[in-house]
Design an enzyme around this catalytic site. Sequence first.
Site, PDB file in Angstrom:
ATOM      1  N   ASN A   1       6.497   7.760  -2.016  1.00  0.00           N
ATOM      2  CA  ASN A   1       6.844   6.434  -2.216  1.00  0.00           C
ATOM      3  C   ASN A   1       5.845   5.330  -2.275  1.00  0.00           C
ATOM      4  O   ASN A   1       5.480   4.487  -3.021  1.00  0.00           O
ATOM      5  CB  ASN A   1       7.892   5.872  -1.100  1.00  0.00           C
ATOM      6  CG  ASN A   1       8.984   6.564  -0.972  1.00  0.00           C
ATOM      7  OD1 ASN A   1       9.365   7.370  -1.847  1.00  0.00           O
ATOM      8  ND2 ASN A   1       9.624   6.864   0.152  1.00  0.00           N
ATOM      9  N   ASP A   2       4.850   5.240  -1.251  1.00  0.00           N
ATOM     10  CA  ASP A   2       3.729   4.362  -0.987  1.00  0.00           C
ATOM     11  C   ASP A   2       2.577   4.963  -2.214  1.00  0.00           C
ATOM     12  O   ASP A   2       1.725   4.104  -2.609  1.00  0.00           O
ATOM     13  CB  ASP A   2       3.291   4.403   0.265  1.00  0.00           C
ATOM     14  CG  ASP A   2       3.865   3.513   1.197  1.00  0.00           C
ATOM     15  OD1 ASP A   2       4.159   2.475   0.809  1.00  0.00           O
ATOM     16  OD2 ASP A   2       4.362   3.717   2.290  1.00  0.00           O
TER      17      ASP A   2
ATOM     18  N   CYS B   1       7.317  14.331   1.246  1.00  0.00           N
ATOM     19  CA  CYS B   1       8.364  13.638   2.026  1.00  0.00           C
ATOM     20  C   CYS B   1       8.857  12.174   1.612  1.00  0.00           C
ATOM     21  O   CYS B   1       9.546  11.546   2.249  1.00  0.00           O
ATOM     22  CB  CYS B   1       8.182  13.593   3.579  1.00  0.00           C
ATOM     23  SG  CYS B   1       6.544  12.549   4.010  1.00  0.00           S
TER      24      CYS B   1
ATOM     25  N   ARG C   1      10.734   8.791  11.036  1.00  0.00           N
ATOM     26  CA  ARG C   1      10.240   7.630  11.045  1.00  0.00           C
ATOM     27  C   ARG C   1      10.530   6.888  12.258  1.00  0.00           C
ATOM     28  O   ARG C   1      11.409   6.017  12.693  1.00  0.00           O
ATOM     29  CB  ARG C   1      10.973   6.753   9.946  1.00  0.00           C
ATOM     30  CG  ARG C   1      10.585   7.375   8.552  1.00  0.00           C
ATOM     31  CD  ARG C   1      11.579   6.804   7.427  1.00  0.00           C
ATOM     32  NE  ARG C   1      10.611   6.923   6.203  1.00  0.00           N
ATOM     33  CZ  ARG C   1      11.372   7.296   4.900  1.00  0.00           C
ATOM     34  NH1 ARG C   1      12.331   8.162   5.346  1.00  0.00           N
ATOM     35  NH2 ARG C   1      10.808   7.314   4.075  1.00  0.00           N
TER      36      ARG C   1
ATOM     37  N   ARG D   1       7.048  -1.467  -4.191  1.00  0.00           N
ATOM     38  CA  ARG D   1       8.046  -0.804  -4.107  1.00  0.00           C
ATOM     39  C   ARG D   1       9.557  -1.491  -3.721  1.00  0.00           C
ATOM     40  O   ARG D   1      10.483  -0.936  -4.076  1.00  0.00           O
ATOM     41  CB  ARG D   1       8.011   0.378  -3.129  1.00  0.00           C
ATOM     42  CG  ARG D   1       7.827   0.221  -1.672  1.00  0.00           C
ATOM     43  CD  ARG D   1       7.468   1.153  -0.880  1.00  0.00           C
ATOM     44  NE  ARG D   1       8.522   1.862  -0.278  1.00  0.00           N
ATOM     45  CZ  ARG D   1       8.324   2.613   0.823  1.00  0.00           C
ATOM     46  NH1 ARG D   1       7.077   3.164   1.433  1.00  0.00           N
ATOM     47  NH2 ARG D   1       9.353   3.376   1.322  1.00  0.00           N
TER      48      ARG D   1
ATOM     49  N   ARG E   1       6.269  10.809  12.926  1.00  0.00           N
ATOM     50  CA  ARG E   1       5.500   9.735  12.414  1.00  0.00           C
ATOM     51  C   ARG E   1       4.868   8.671  13.529  1.00  0.00           C
ATOM     52  O   ARG E   1       5.891   8.061  13.677  1.00  0.00           O
ATOM     53  CB  ARG E   1       5.772   9.264  10.916  1.00  0.00           C
ATOM     54  CG  ARG E   1       4.743   8.347  10.378  1.00  0.00           C
ATOM     55  CD  ARG E   1       4.892   8.009   8.837  1.00  0.00           C
ATOM     56  NE  ARG E   1       6.265   6.961   9.008  1.00  0.00           N
ATOM     57  CZ  ARG E   1       6.722   6.567   7.822  1.00  0.00           C
ATOM     58  NH1 ARG E   1       6.256   7.145   6.809  1.00  0.00           N
ATOM     59  NH2 ARG E   1       7.781   5.624   7.801  1.00  0.00           N
TER      60      ARG E   1
END
Length: 595
Positions: A465-466, A513, A307, A476, A344
Amino acid sequence: MRRASQRGREERLEGIGVSPGVAIGVTFLVDDPGGRVVRMCLPEAEVEAEIARFREAVALAQKQLQDAKDRLREALGDDQAYILEAHLLMLQDYGLARQIEGFILDNRANAEWAVREVTSRLLEAYAQIEDSYLRERGNDIEDVARRLIKILSGTHARDLSLLASEAIIVAEDLLPSVAAELDPEKVRGFVTSAGGLTSHTAIISRSLGIPAVVGLRGIASRVRTGDTMVIDGTTGIVVLRPSPEALRFYNDERLREQQQQRFDLEERELPAVTRNGAPIILRANIELLEEIDALHLSNAMGVGLYRSEYLYAQATGGLPTEEAQFEVYRLLAEMSGDEGAVIRTFDLGGDKLHLDGFKPEPNPALGLRAIRLSFNVEEVFRAQLRAILRAACHGRLKIVLPLISNPDELRTAKRIITEVQRQMRADGIEHAKDIEIGVMVEVPSAALQAETLAHEADFLSLGTNDLTQYMLAVDRSNENVNHLFDSLHPAVLRAIKFASDAAAHCRKPITVCGEMASNPTHVVVLLGLGLRDLSMTPKAIPAIKRVVRAIDLSTAEEIANHALGLTTPAEVNSYVREQVSIHWAHFLNSPVYSN
Ligand code: PEP
Ligand code: MG
């Protein structure tokens, strides 16, 4: 412990766990000495001696800062040590110290008062600055002022020498210089009122491997130095003045953690293969380069998600330059083995890190975030791409694009990457000619168009997650709707299946991921839906490997297929838990990690 019985009953509080593990220790309150400074008007004859006293304090402050900087450099490397460089500069003759001396002389002021006055005026001026980076430099001035006042009022030596071993540091906020000055051998944990996942406290504590809980409002006013405290940096639970039962519970928990770590190391070399012989790829998600050791300890197959926006969270100087990024990406390339690392591109904006110079948006989760922001500040995007392409000559790196919601965005990104490569070639800069480009599948439109995306990209990364947040319209990170955030919702499972099938159909790799990949019961469903490549926080790898080695894919497929036909998240949850308890009851007790 004696104080625990004297000072009354156990209190349980919940904050944000930002660095995992249980710590039991004695609180040490890092207080704010800047509050009460008395104003004095000195006799003319004493002014010179006051300036000498101030100079001695400056010399001591410089020594403390230099020592702290050396310690920080030793523990974490140059990247973190620069934080203290600014403080040292301020104390040089021509800086802040010079102005304070002038104030003492002109006003016949005592040194403490002069420090408070001069720095308060500067802080007021800084507070007016629009640029948030410069504005935040005010914190450095405040940090230096507190240090000087502490030394001048003779309290400084008391604080740090009194630090008992097994100390849990409690503070409103932990200034980086204070955190750096603490002896990591003695500190068991950090607890602060302020902060979040990306605060300096969080970053430094994770890097040092010290459990930490942040975001506990008012904690500094609830404890006194010397109280017994337990913190659980995984769950965010803090127990003040724990009862004997609580102490027993957390002592056992700590022993269990230590034992678990030993088991994990013993099992490090075991392959991640299911009972029926299917190999499963387990990779690591990392945010900080310091975590690369954990990656090796857990025997991960490279970095499935780096990240990169954490570089921005860590930097005090705004966005890192191309050169600074290149250094980090090169190390990542060199250290993550044959499988390499997936970088990313910046996922800034939205509910994540706010980029300086952009106005807050009314609905940030749906606004200028991630790839949208990169296209908006293309020079920033191009600098990041150049850094990655240069670093990719030193090892295997791939690029993944966050928040793609439309195939055109993938095409635009690919065009920009080609242009950057062309320009680098023209400029004679060594760079990777071929680099794999992937897409984060994390919004519903991308899941539904996964086939098109898989066709045009080199790989897919499933950001559950998203994907859950956007599929279910549930923020979230909003505790009010947290009960609705459920990645086992049948609609989310269908979207995952859709993306997984699309990747298989196009013969393109797909990695999960999001947090689902580090949750043992969720992993059963993911494997059943056809996923074979999981990336997670390195600490979760041993537990997930045990899940993989215990199950056979046909049972997992039956469970997943049945779950897909159910109608509510509650039904799916109880069905999956029931099945897991029938087939592999021990998973249910495995810890659930989050990044
Ligand atoms: C995700 O959304 O699942 C993901 C992996 O990215 P992040 O959690 O950083 O948004
Ligand atoms: Mg995401």
